[in-house]
Design a protein around this motif. Structure first.
Motif, PDB file in Angstrom:
ATOM      1  N   SER A   1       0.825  -1.197   0.000  1.00 31.08           N
ATOM      2  CA  SER A   1       0.000   0.000   0.000  1.00 31.08           C
ATOM      3  C   SER A   1       0.867   1.258   0.000  1.00 31.08           C
ATOM      4  O   SER A   1       1.758   1.424   0.828  1.00 31.08           O
ATOM      5  N   ILE A   2       0.601   2.146  -0.947  1.00 31.58           N
ATOM      6  CA  ILE A   2       1.371   3.396  -1.048  1.00 31.58           C
ATOM      7  C   ILE A   2       1.153   4.241   0.211  1.00 31.58           C
ATOM      8  O   ILE A   2       2.081   4.860   0.722  1.00 31.58           O
ATOM      9  N   GLY A   3      -0.074   4.206   0.743  1.00 38.71           N
ATOM     10  CA  GLY A   3      -0.374   4.961   1.963  1.00 38.71           C
ATOM     11  C   GLY A   3       0.483   4.490   3.133  1.00 38.71           C
ATOM     12  O   GLY A   3       1.072   5.307   3.856  1.00 38.71           O
ATOM     13  N   ASP A   4       0.593   3.160   3.305  1.00 43.28           N
ATOM     14  CA  ASP A   4       1.424   2.616   4.389  1.00 43.28           C
ATOM     15  C   ASP A   4       2.884   2.983   4.165  1.00 43.28           C
ATOM     16  O   ASP A   4       3.604   3.306   5.105  1.00 43.28           O
ATOM     17  N   MET A   5       3.319   2.928   2.892  1.00 42.80           N
ATOM     18  CA  MET A   5       4.710   3.256   2.564  1.00 42.80           C
ATOM     19  C   MET A   5       5.025   4.687   3.011  1.00 42.80           C
ATOM     20  O   MET A   5       6.073   4.945   3.603  1.00 42.80           O
ATOM     21  N   ILE A   6       4.102   5.609   2.734  1.00 42.39           N
ATOM     22  CA  ILE A   6       4.341   7.007   3.084  1.00 42.39           C
ATOM     23  C   ILE A   6       4.424   7.180   4.604  1.00 42.39           C
ATOM     24  O   ILE A   6       5.263   7.915   5.116  1.00 42.39           O
ATOM     25  N   ARG A   7       3.588   6.446   5.326  1.00 43.31           N
ATOM     26  CA  ARG A   7       3.658   6.511   6.791  1.00 43.31           C
ATOM     27  C   ARG A   7       5.002   5.975   7.305  1.00 43.31           C
ATOM     28  O   ARG A   7       5.579   6.498   8.246  1.00 43.31           O
ATOM     29  N   GLU A   8       5.526   4.936   6.632  1.00 41.93           N
ATOM     30  CA  GLU A   8       6.827   4.389   7.013  1.00 41.93           C
ATOM     31  C   GLU A   8       7.946   5.403   6.761  1.00 41.93           C
ATOM     32  O   GLU A   8       8.867   5.550   7.562  1.00 41.93           O
ATOM     33  N   VAL A   9       7.856   6.090   5.597  1.00 42.29           N
ATOM     34  CA  VAL A   9       8.875   7.078   5.266  1.00 42.29           C
ATOM     35  C   VAL A   9       8.881   8.209   6.304  1.00 42.29           C
ATOM     36  O   VAL A   9       9.932   8.715   6.676  1.00 42.29           O
TER      37      VAL A   9
ATOM     38  N   LYS B   1      12.517  10.648  10.690  1.00 44.22           N
ATOM     39  CA  LYS B   1      12.774  11.046  12.072  1.00 44.22           C
ATOM     40  C   LYS B   1      14.012  10.373  12.660  1.00 44.22           C
ATOM     41  O   LYS B   1      14.520  10.774  13.692  1.00 44.22           O
ATOM     42  N   ASP B   2      14.494   9.317  11.989  1.00 45.89           N
ATOM     43  CA  ASP B   2      15.657   8.569  12.465  1.00 45.89           C
ATOM     44  C   ASP B   2      16.873   8.992  11.621  1.00 45.89           C
ATOM     45  O   ASP B   2      16.862   8.823  10.406  1.00 45.89           O
ATOM     46  N   SER B   3      17.915   9.565  12.273  1.00 45.64           N
ATOM     47  CA  SER B   3      18.970  10.215  11.488  1.00 45.64           C
ATOM     48  C   SER B   3      19.713   9.247  10.547  1.00 45.64           C
ATOM     49  O   SER B   3      20.047   9.598   9.424  1.00 45.64           O
ATOM     50  N   LYS B   4      19.932   8.006  10.976  1.00 45.98           N
ATOM     51  CA  LYS B   4      20.661   7.055  10.135  1.00 45.98           C
ATOM     52  C   LYS B   4      19.816   6.649   8.925  1.00 45.98           C
ATOM     53  O   LYS B   4      20.276   6.673   7.783  1.00 45.98           O
ATOM     54  N   LYS B   5      18.559   6.291   9.208  1.00 44.70           N
ATOM     55  CA  LYS B   5      17.664   5.891   8.124  1.00 44.70           C
ATOM     56  C   LYS B   5      17.407   7.057   7.174  1.00 44.70           C
ATOM     57  O   LYS B   5      17.263   6.886   5.974  1.00 44.70           O
ATOM     58  N   ARG B   6      17.369   8.238   7.742  1.00 49.97           N
ATOM     59  CA  ARG B   6      17.128   9.429   6.938  1.00 49.97           C
ATOM     60  C   ARG B   6      18.258   9.626   5.923  1.00 49.97           C
ATOM     61  O   ARG B   6      18.018   9.896   4.748  1.00 49.97           O
TER      62      ARG B   6
END
Ligand SMILES: [Zn+2]
Length: 363
Positions: A81-89, A94-99
């Motif tokens: 789901s694109i909606g779920d993907m956007i929530r994950e992003v 908010k996480d500096s490493k993942k960002r």
């Protein structure tokens, strides 16, 4: 849009199934689509496909693709789901490493007219009303698709603000990204069905399970003598574990604020969804699967079995015995062309999905 009615009735077969029971459902699929299920299982051992789900909000996209996976092979099929993907992003930002990882990916993949920095700031500041830049969604979707390799994908949710040209380019770009067959799955559901799904929706405040007082009750229904209204009691076994300590009855399911208005607040959204479907329908070069949720009452007997039709439930309260009586009958709605119609339960729609996918894949 008018989709053909799919015939799931088999001449001479009188066997009935309880489609809400997992065991019965399995036997039902075996009977109605056994050979096709076998072909798809075989195909997915070495191959995959990408299916784009297009349908109005609350049209059952998730329900159908998840049931398809359950029947064919849950390990080989993913609902994305694109909606779920956007929530994950959102969380990643908010996480500096993942960002940092995300930005380095986007620096390689993102093509758009807005500078990347600006695009990301749009992302962070957006609210539910602003639509995200298509190019950003495209780059993020590609990243997800790459992760899901070796699995068939059902992609749910696409940018609704595309014009004709960018729409075609959007799909061409995604399709070129993985070299397996792609399919459009279009779902046609009368607005009356969506309306009632929202109006009678009930959610468990503890475990978030969603049911429907009129169309999909739980096994236990209660009556509030003060308010003079019936309510559902959550019967999710995991949820019962949570509540045992405080109450013996289980949790009363509630309606969310605004749900009583039905489709009224989302009318503009539904119109946009309809336009998007029409565009997809006219896009050449991609095979299409057409799923239809309703059958006109007049034609139902020819095409479907009685037990494939969605029932509606109503209730009576017996003040003497303090018990709720549940009454079940076929649910009649008026479809978008003003014909009295029945709405199909998910399994017959999934039978038509299985058979049409086998056909477009030439199996
Ligand atoms: Zn619950």
């Amino acid at each position: 849009m008018r989709f053909p009615i799919f015939k799931t009735k088999i001449k001479g077969v009188t066997q009935k199934f309880h489609l809400t029971e997992p065991k019965d459902r399995k036997a039902y699929f075996e009977l109605k689509a056994g050979p096709e299920i076998k072909k798809l299982k075989e195909f997915l051992k070495r191959n995959t496909f990408i299916a784009y789900l297009l349908g109005k909000k609350n049209s059952g996209k998730g329900t159908y693709s998840k049931m398809f996976a359950e029947v064919i092979n849950p390990e080989k099929i993913e609902h994305f789901s694109i909606g779920d993907m956007i929530r994950e992003v959102d969380k990643e930002l908010k996480d500096s490493k993942k960002r940092a990882e995300l930005i380095s990916f986007l620096e390689k993949q993102y093509r758009g007219f807005l500078p990347l920095k600006e695009t990301i700031s749009v992302f962070k500041k957006r609210n539910t009303e602003t639509l995200l830049p298509t190019e950003l969604i495209l780059a993020l979707a590609k990243r997800e698709i790459a992760k899901g390799e070796k699995k068939a994908l059902f992609i749910d949710g696409f940018p609704r603000n595309l014009d004709q040209i960018s729409f075609a380019l959007f799909f061409r770009d995604l399709i070129g990204y993985r070299e397996d067959p792609d399919i459009f799955i279009l779902i046609d559901v009368p607005e009356a069905v969506i309306d009632e799904r929202i109006k009678w929706r009930r959610v468990c405040p503890l475990c978030q399970t969603s049911r429907n007082l009129k169309l999909l009750p739980t096994s236990k229904v209660g009556y509030d003598e003060k308010k003079k209204e019936f309510y559902l009691i959550c019967d999710n076994p995991d949820c019962l574990g949570l509540t045992r300590r405080t109450t013996t009855e289980g949790t009363r399911m509630i309606s969310k604020e605004g749900d009583e208005l039905g489709i009224k607040p989302i009318r503009a959204r539904l119109e946009m969804d309809e336009k998007l479907m029409e565009k997809a329908f006219s896009l050449q070069g991609i095979p299409k699967v057409l799923l239809r949720n309703s059958v006109p009452v007049k034609e139902a007997e020819k095409f479907v079995d009685d037990y494939e039709i969605t029932p509606e439930y109503s209730y009576q309260w017996n003040a003497k015995t303090k018990k709720v009586k549940v009454i079940e009958k076929p649910w009649k709605i008026i479809d978008d062309e003003s014909r009295p119609s029945y709405s199909l339960l998910p399994p017959p729609v999934v039978v038509s999905l299985i058979k049409q996918i086998v056909e477009v894949l030439h199996l």
